[in-house]
Design a protein around this motif. Structure first.
Motif, PDB file in Angstrom:
ATOM      1  N   ILE A  18       0.812  -1.211   0.000  1.00 48.17           N
ATOM      2  CA  ILE A  18       0.000   0.000   0.000  1.00 48.17           C
ATOM      3  C   ILE A  18       0.853   1.272   0.000  1.00 48.17           C
ATOM      4  O   ILE A  18       0.450   2.299  -0.557  1.00 48.17           O
ATOM      5  N   GLN A  19       2.049   1.198   0.590  1.00 50.33           N
ATOM      6  CA  GLN A  19       2.920   2.373   0.618  1.00 50.33           C
ATOM      7  C   GLN A  19       3.463   2.719  -0.765  1.00 50.33           C
ATOM      8  O   GLN A  19       3.920   3.843  -0.996  1.00 50.33           O
ATOM      9  N   GLU A  20       3.410   1.777  -1.688  1.00 47.67           N
ATOM     10  CA  GLU A  20       3.880   2.008  -3.050  1.00 47.67           C
ATOM     11  C   GLU A  20       2.783   2.596  -3.940  1.00 47.67           C
ATOM     12  O   GLU A  20       3.018   2.882  -5.112  1.00 47.67           O
ATOM     13  N   THR A  21       1.607   2.768  -3.369  1.00 50.55           N
ATOM     14  CA  THR A  21       0.455   3.220  -4.152  1.00 50.55           C
ATOM     15  C   THR A  21       0.265   4.725  -4.000  1.00 50.55           C
ATOM     16  O   THR A  21       0.191   5.246  -2.883  1.00 50.55           O
ATOM     17  N   ASP A  22       0.186   5.418  -5.132  1.00 51.92           N
ATOM     18  CA  ASP A  22      -0.030   6.866  -5.131  1.00 51.92           C
ATOM     19  C   ASP A  22      -1.533   7.126  -5.144  1.00 51.92           C
ATOM     20  O   ASP A  22      -2.161   7.156  -6.211  1.00 51.92           O
ATOM     21  N   PHE A  23      -2.104   7.322  -3.969  1.00 57.40           N
ATOM     22  CA  PHE A  23      -3.551   7.510  -3.879  1.00 57.40           C
ATOM     23  C   PHE A  23      -3.997   8.860  -4.418  1.00 57.40           C
ATOM     24  O   PHE A  23      -5.191   9.101  -4.568  1.00 57.40           O
ATOM     25  N   ASN A  24      -3.066   9.736  -4.728  1.00 55.86           N
ATOM     26  CA  ASN A  24      -3.412  11.028  -5.346  1.00 55.86           C
ATOM     27  C   ASN A  24      -3.465  10.934  -6.866  1.00 55.86           C
ATOM     28  O   ASN A  24      -3.924  11.872  -7.535  1.00 55.86           O
ATOM     29  N   ASN A  25      -3.006   9.819  -7.400  1.00 55.67           N
ATOM     30  CA  ASN A  25      -3.005   9.630  -8.861  1.00 55.67           C
ATOM     31  C   ASN A  25      -3.392   8.175  -9.177  1.00 55.67           C
ATOM     32  O   ASN A  25      -2.565   7.384  -9.622  1.00 55.67           O
ATOM     33  N   LEU A  26      -4.639   7.868  -8.923  1.00 58.20           N
ATOM     34  CA  LEU A  26      -5.117   6.499  -9.129  1.00 58.20           C
ATOM     35  C   LEU A  26      -5.640   6.327 -10.557  1.00 58.20           C
ATOM     36  O   LEU A  26      -6.727   6.791 -10.889  1.00 58.20           O
ATOM     37  N   GLU A  27      -4.855   5.659 -11.381  1.00 64.83           N
ATOM     38  CA  GLU A  27      -5.348   5.298 -12.705  1.00 64.83           C
ATOM     39  C   GLU A  27      -6.233   4.072 -12.564  1.00 64.83           C
ATOM     40  O   GLU A  27      -5.938   3.175 -11.781  1.00 64.83           O
ATOM     41  N   PHE A  28      -7.309   4.027 -13.348  1.00 68.17           N
ATOM     42  CA  PHE A  28      -8.264   2.932 -13.196  1.00 68.17           C
ATOM     43  C   PHE A  28      -7.580   1.583 -13.446  1.00 68.17           C
ATOM     44  O   PHE A  28      -7.017   1.344 -14.504  1.00 68.17           O
ATOM     45  N   GLY A  29      -7.622   0.728 -12.425  1.00 67.43           N
ATOM     46  CA  GLY A  29      -7.097  -0.627 -12.560  1.00 67.43           C
ATOM     47  C   GLY A  29      -5.595  -0.777 -12.466  1.00 67.43           C
ATOM     48  O   GLY A  29      -5.085  -1.895 -12.589  1.00 67.43           O
ATOM     49  N   LYS A  30      -4.866   0.304 -12.212  1.00 69.58           N
ATOM     50  CA  LYS A  30      -3.403   0.223 -12.188  1.00 69.58           C
ATOM     51  C   LYS A  30      -2.900  -0.512 -10.950  1.00 69.58           C
ATOM     52  O   LYS A  30      -1.968  -1.325 -11.023  1.00 69.58           O
ATOM     53  N   TYR A  31      -3.504  -0.217  -9.812  1.00 68.71           N
ATOM     54  CA  TYR A  31      -3.037  -0.796  -8.554  1.00 68.71           C
ATOM     55  C   TYR A  31      -3.994  -1.900  -8.097  1.00 68.71           C
ATOM     56  O   TYR A  31      -5.218  -1.726  -8.116  1.00 68.71           O
ATOM     57  N   ILE A  32      -3.428  -3.021  -7.673  1.00 71.86           N
ATOM     58  CA  ILE A  32      -4.211  -4.132  -7.143  1.00 71.86           C
ATOM     59  C   ILE A  32      -3.902  -4.265  -5.659  1.00 71.86           C
ATOM     60  O   ILE A  32      -2.742  -4.202  -5.247  1.00 71.86           O
ATOM     61  N   ALA A  33      -4.937  -4.440  -4.858  1.00 69.61           N
ATOM     62  CA  ALA A  33      -4.760  -4.543  -3.410  1.00 69.61           C
ATOM     63  C   ALA A  33      -3.980  -5.802  -3.025  1.00 69.61           C
ATOM     64  O   ALA A  33      -3.720  -6.680  -3.858  1.00 69.61           O
ATOM     65  N   ASP A  34      -3.652  -5.905  -1.761  1.00 69.87           N
ATOM     66  CA  ASP A  34      -2.708  -6.928  -1.280  1.00 69.87           C
ATOM     67  C   ASP A  34      -3.188  -8.367  -1.441  1.00 69.87           C
ATOM     68  O   ASP A  34      -2.369  -9.281  -1.576  1.00 69.87           O
ATOM     69  N   SER A 166      -9.184  -3.130  -6.504  1.00 71.64           N
ATOM     70  CA  SER A 166      -8.317  -2.079  -7.029  1.00 71.64           C
ATOM     71  C   SER A 166      -8.851  -0.712  -6.604  1.00 71.64           C
ATOM     72  O   SER A 166     -10.015  -0.387  -6.888  1.00 71.64           O
ATOM     73  N   PRO A 167      -8.047   0.103  -5.923  1.00 68.88           N
ATOM     74  CA  PRO A 167      -8.506   1.447  -5.548  1.00 68.88           C
ATOM     75  C   PRO A 167      -8.601   2.346  -6.784  1.00 68.88           C
ATOM     76  O   PRO A 167      -7.696   2.357  -7.621  1.00 68.88           O
ATOM     77  N   VAL A 168      -9.705   3.069  -6.891  1.00 68.78           N
ATOM     78  CA  VAL A 168      -9.903   3.939  -8.064  1.00 68.78           C
ATOM     79  C   VAL A 168     -10.372   5.316  -7.618  1.00 68.78           C
ATOM     80  O   VAL A 168     -11.086   5.452  -6.625  1.00 68.78           O
ATOM     81  N   ALA A 169      -9.970   6.310  -8.392  1.00 67.05           N
ATOM     82  CA  ALA A 169     -10.377   7.684  -8.113  1.00 67.05           C
ATOM     83  C   ALA A 169     -11.762   7.940  -8.685  1.00 67.05           C
ATOM     84  O   ALA A 169     -12.326   7.110  -9.409  1.00 67.05           O
ATOM     85  N   ALA A 170     -12.315   9.089  -8.349  1.00 68.41           N
ATOM     86  CA  ALA A 170     -13.584   9.501  -8.943  1.00 68.41           C
ATOM     87  C   ALA A 170     -13.423   9.552 -10.455  1.00 68.41           C
ATOM     88  O   ALA A 170     -12.416  10.041 -10.974  1.00 68.41           O
ATOM     89  N   TYR A 171     -14.400   9.004 -11.151  1.00 71.28           N
ATOM     90  CA  TYR A 171     -14.348   8.936 -12.619  1.00 71.28           C
ATOM     91  C   TYR A 171     -14.829  10.266 -13.174  1.00 71.28           C
ATOM     92  O   TYR A 171     -15.987  10.640 -13.004  1.00 71.28           O
ATOM     93  N   GLN A 172     -13.925  10.998 -13.816  1.00 71.49           N
ATOM     94  CA  GLN A 172     -14.267  12.330 -14.315  1.00 71.49           C
ATOM     95  C   GLN A 172     -13.845  12.490 -15.779  1.00 71.49           C
ATOM     96  O   GLN A 172     -12.945  13.259 -16.113  1.00 71.49           O
TER      97      GLN A 172
END
Length: 358
Positions: A18-34, A166-172
């Motif tokens: 989780i520390q490797e994940t940039d929660f300020n720049n979440l591209e859809f599907g880029k990061y997968i949870a543990d 996968s954490p995702v940002a608001a879809y805009q």
């Protein structure tokens, strides 16, 4: 039938990513949870699932799903609610659609109990991965595919059921520019269009790629027989506001029954909006855009919830659609849905599956 008789066992990661994940720049599907949940169908039954660290799996090049397409999936979301609890939105509806897809693809049914308990356990395990910024969520991807290794054309006897988050940002997205597709077909009645199977998506890439090369974002699919009637937009259902009524193509075996579609139609009724589920012709859309009778058009799907449409290209002409303001139906229904998910409005339809952490 598989009934989970014990608490789902969890093998936790030695070190979280989780520390490797940039929660300020979440591209859809880029990061997968543990973690991921895994279950096997063997010997004629589903075996009890387990939660393990997310990792690659070893597969045979002869795995049947690679050759003959027995692969289906779902897409859904979990959110932090205003009271600090977690909400998995409409898991019962997603379970029903998953099983319709499984049945169509000759794959073994997963009981609603097993499906929802699996979702609950995995989301609870990876709850720290649910982003907390406005409009963000944890995207949940259940997947079922044939795992048996064999080259002969057959219905598999061994399947895998996997869920990952996968954490995702608001879809805009910017409002869509759509091209009405009159040459290629996404699916046909009697086919697999109503199932959320992998092949439907792979087959849509080529015409979508052509549309993007022509300056459009997506295609507006039409019926396979005459290309005269609207089916879907991209991989979403499509809706129009025509003379104050909410109009959407009626479901057929060629159209995916979207959970967001059903949600919006239900909320529209609650809001006193008249709805029509019926055949919608390209000609009607063209005339309505010219006359101004169509005041809104938008896609409805899990990722975007509501995706505004700015342009619909028909017969060589770009038809402009007014920008949806705060008083538009799509803005109001999106806000209402958000409030229900967050627990800010009553969940009168029982859509929220709550994981209590407070």
């Amino acid at each position: 039938m598989t009934t989970i008789t014990t608490t789902i066992p969890v093998q936790r990661v030695a070190k979280s990513r989780i520390q490797e994940t940039d929660f300020n720049n979440l591209e859809f599907g880029k990061y997968i949870a543990d973690h991921m949940l895994v279950s096997d169908f063997k010997d004629g039954k589903w075996h009890e699932p387990t939660i393990v660290p997310f990792a690659d799996i070893s597969v045979s090049p002869a795995m049947l799903s690679l050759h003959y397409g027995q692969s289906i999936f779902e897409g859904m979301k979990a959110f932090w609610m205003a009271d600090g609890n977690i909400n998995i939105f409409r898991p019962h509806k997603h379970s029903a659609r998953l099983n319709r897809s499984l049945d169509r693809m000759c794959m073994p049914i997963i009981t609603e109990e097993m499906f929802i308990q699996s979702l609950h356990a995995l989301v609870e395990t990876d709850k720290e991965w649910i982003p907390k910024s406005e409009g963000s969520s944890l995207y949940i991807r259940p997947l079922v595919f044939a795992f048996e290794a064999r080259l002969g054309v057959k219905v598999a006897d061994h399947f895998k059921f996997i869920i990952m988050n996968s954490p995702v940002a608001a879809y805009q997205p910017k409002p869509y520019r759509l091209k009405v597709e009159t040459k290629f077909t996404r699916t046909a009645e009697g086919g697999t269009g109503f199932a959320k199977c992998a092949g439907n998506y792979g087959g849509a890439f080529y015409p979508t790629q052509i549309a993007r090369e022509e300056g459009f974002d997506q295609v507006l699919w039409t019926d396979h027989k005459e290309h005269k009637y609207i089916d879907e937009v991209g991989m979403m259902n499509v809706m129009f506001v025509i003379n104050g009524k909410l109009v959407t193509p009626q479901l057929t075996s060629a159209i995916l029954e979207g959970v967001t579609r059903d949600t919006i139609l239900t909320l529209a009724k609650d809001m006193g909006v008249q709805i029509e589920e019926r055949r919608v012709s390209v000609e009607e859309i063209e005339k309505g855009l010219k006359s101004g009778e169509i005041t809104e058009a938008f896609g409805a799907g899990t990722a975007a919830v509501v995706a505004p449409i700015a342009v619909i290209h028909i017969n060589g002409y770009d038809h402009q659609i007014p920008v949806a303001g705060a008083d538009s139906f799509q803005s109001k229904v999106k806000a209402k849905l958000h409030n229900i998910r967050m627990g800010l409005e009553p969940d009168i339809h029982g859509w929220n599956h709550i994981i209590r952490v407070k």
